[in-house]
Design an enzyme around this catalytic site. Structure first.
Site, PDB file in Angstrom:
ATOM      1  N   HIS A 268       1.004  -1.121  -0.040  1.00  0.00           N
ATOM      2  CA  HIS A 268      -0.079   0.149   0.075  1.00  0.00           C
ATOM      3  C   HIS A 268       0.867   1.377   0.057  1.00  0.00           C
ATOM      4  CE1 HIS A 268      -3.475   2.548   0.484  1.00  0.00           C
ATOM      5  NE2 HIS A 268      -3.778   2.203   1.722  1.00  0.00           N
ATOM      6  N   HIS A 307      -2.689  -2.294  -9.767  1.00  0.00           N
ATOM      7  CA  HIS A 307      -3.622  -1.629  -8.883  1.00  0.00           C
ATOM      8  C   HIS A 307      -4.817  -2.525  -8.854  1.00  0.00           C
ATOM      9  CE1 HIS A 307      -6.060   1.389  -7.031  1.00  0.00           C
ATOM     10  NE2 HIS A 307      -4.860   2.078  -6.697  1.00  0.00           N
ATOM     11  N   ASP A 363       2.775   5.277  -6.671  1.00  0.00           N
ATOM     12  CA  ASP A 363       3.956   5.167  -6.284  1.00  0.00           C
ATOM     13  C   ASP A 363       5.327   5.074  -6.926  1.00  0.00           C
ATOM     14  OD1 ASP A 363       2.216   3.451  -3.976  1.00  0.00           O
ATOM     15  OD2 ASP A 363       2.902   5.094  -3.160  1.00  0.00           O
TER      16      ASP A 363
END
Ligand code: SDX
Length: 428
Positions: A268, A307, A363
């Site tokens: 995460h 994702h 990210d």
């Protein structure tokens, strides 16, 4: 005319049932009427990791994973990144509308004048090892804030909720900066109320002996946009933790600490740190093909890719990729960007990633920017938490105000031992 309903035939009994369909869903509780014997519990839905389960109705954030769309309260993330500020976006997420000038000034004032933390919190941080991970410090100190504000337990009081929300958003940067300074063995820097939310954070991070810190405007703007991009993302793992823990009616500091703990995980919010560690390990573009083969052989993951919802390019990653060059113009280029760009180019041409619809997520490029700003890798997830604090609080308050919500308590499929008698240890 077609009806918004499902007709289900239970082949075990031949009975049929009609279940209404609303918002593209059936109510799981409607399955309980489907029984073989009258005293049966009835059917449940089984959905590990909630891959196909809506846990709530929400009006905060909309994501279209197939088309790579992200909107906060209806406003496209690209427009907010271009034209808004983090505090204005935080107001939007919490209140549902963009603020007027006076509303924004009042909100900014309230946040600015809650940035200080009790001096005992700084002493609490002194108790951590010098090399304690900043996310471990942040998670602990956010939880500790609950002990300083016992009125925060009044979660049904809107005025108390609002005050605690100001405190969480305002104090996260202070706690984050304290954790960073503790790590560096540097004295904590008090908030500077004449600076912006993000400028003050940079001052608390980087001010040394100078009487006042002057943030680099390009860095201040890029970091503020990064906070916007990280502000909310509907029912992600940490938002689910915020809602689930908050559903017990615990104070918002304790619920936020649970959300921080969820975000800490490498799958995460910890992914931005994991991406930079991955790029450092690859070391050079010539090593990328071998790395890709390792990933395809399940000997590792391409961190920052993939994702649960986006099966297209994460719209935030596109903005962050552009922001990287603004930071490089200000502080010099991070050479890892070349490895990241080549990794993305190769992966997006490889069937393994294409078939699984694995694209760069939020990210993939953010850590490269943070590193170029001079921040150590283990601070990256803390930056994610600062931005996401606004979304967590908006989700928390929406949950409390939803008459359909109760304490979160999922069911299970029990596959364990049947009833059996206790055996004395002498007979085992
Ligand atoms: C965030 O939910 C949110 O909204 C999160 C977030 C937010 O703003 O809150 O967007 C922030 O957490 C972004 C994600 C950051 N994490 C990473 O970058 C870590 C690497 N990515 C993954 O581990 C993964 O993609 C997840 C955790 C993000 C999603 O996992 P899922 O939806 O459970 O998908 P999966 O693990 O079931 O993968 C499906 C397939 C599998 O292959 P098969 O078993 O079908 O052969 O894709 C593969 C996985 O092995 N896969 C990857 C991969 N991600 C998935 N293979 C290699 N590299 C990857 N990164």
């Amino acid at each position: 005319m077609a009806k918004d309903s499902l007709t289900i035939t239970d082949n075990r009994t031949g009975k049929t049932y009609e279940l209404p369909v609303t918002h593209g869903t059936i109510r799981a509780l409607d399955l309980r009427q489907i029984k073989v014997e009258d005293d049966d519990f009835g059917l449940m839905a089984y959905d590990p990791a909630f891959v196909n389960t809506a846990s709530c109705k929400s009006r905060i954030t909309f994501i279209d994973g197939e088309r790579g769309i992200l909107r906060y309260r209806g406003y496209p993330i690209e427009e907010l990144a271009e034209r808004s500020s983090f505090l204005e976006t935080a107001y939007l997420l919490i209140h549902g509308e963009l603020p007027t000038r006076s509303e924004l000034e009042m909100f900014t004032h309230n946040i600015t004048y809650h940035t200080m933390v009790h001096e005992n919190i700084r002493k609490f941080i002194d108790g951590f090892r010098y090399d304690a991970h900043p996310m471990g410090i942040l998670t602990s100190t956010v939880a500790a804030l609950a002990t300083y504000y016992p009125d925060a337990k009044n979660v049904s009081d809107p005025d108390s909720r609002r005050t605690q929300m100001y405190r969480v958003i305002a104090k996260m940067p202070t706690l984050a900066a304290y954790a960073y300074r503790h790590r560096r063995g540097l004295p904590a820097i008090q908030p500077d109320n004449d600076l912006s939310f993000t400028g003050n954070f940079l001052s608390m991070l980087f001010r040394m002996a100078e009487p006042r810190y002057t943030p680099n405007p390009a860095i201040e703007r890029v970091l503020d946009v990064l906070f916007i991009l990280h502000a909310d993302h509907e029912q992600n793992c940490s938002a689910n933790a915020m809602r689930s823990v908050g559903s017990s009616q615990v104070d918002p500091y304790s619920a936020t600490a649970a959300a921080c703990a969820a975000l800490y995980g490498p799958l995460h919010g910890g992914a931005n740190e994991a991406v930079v560690r991955m790029l450092n390990k690859i070391g050079h573009v010539r090593n990328i093909p071998e790395f890709i083969e390792d990933v395809k052989a399940d000997r590792g993951r391409l961190m920052g890719f993939g994702h649960r919802v986006y099966k297209n390019y994460d719209p935030r990653a596109k903005v962050i990729k552009r922001l990287a060059y603004e930071v490089f113009d200000a502080v010099g280029k991070n050479p890892l960007i070349d490895i990241a760009l080549e990794l993305e180019r190769i992966a997006l041409q490889d069937d393994y990633f294409v078939e699984r619809k694995l694209y760069p997520n939020v990210d993939f490029y953010s850590g490269i920017i943070y590193q170029a700003m001079g921040l150590p890798m283990d601070v990256f997830p803390v930056l994610f938490a600062i931005g996401r604090s606004a979304g967590w609080l908006a989700q928390w308050e929406e949950m409390l105000g939803d008459s359909e919500q109760r304490i979160a308590r999922p069911r299970q499929i029990y596959l364990g031992a049947e009833r059996r008698e206790y055996v004395a240890i002498s007979e085992r």
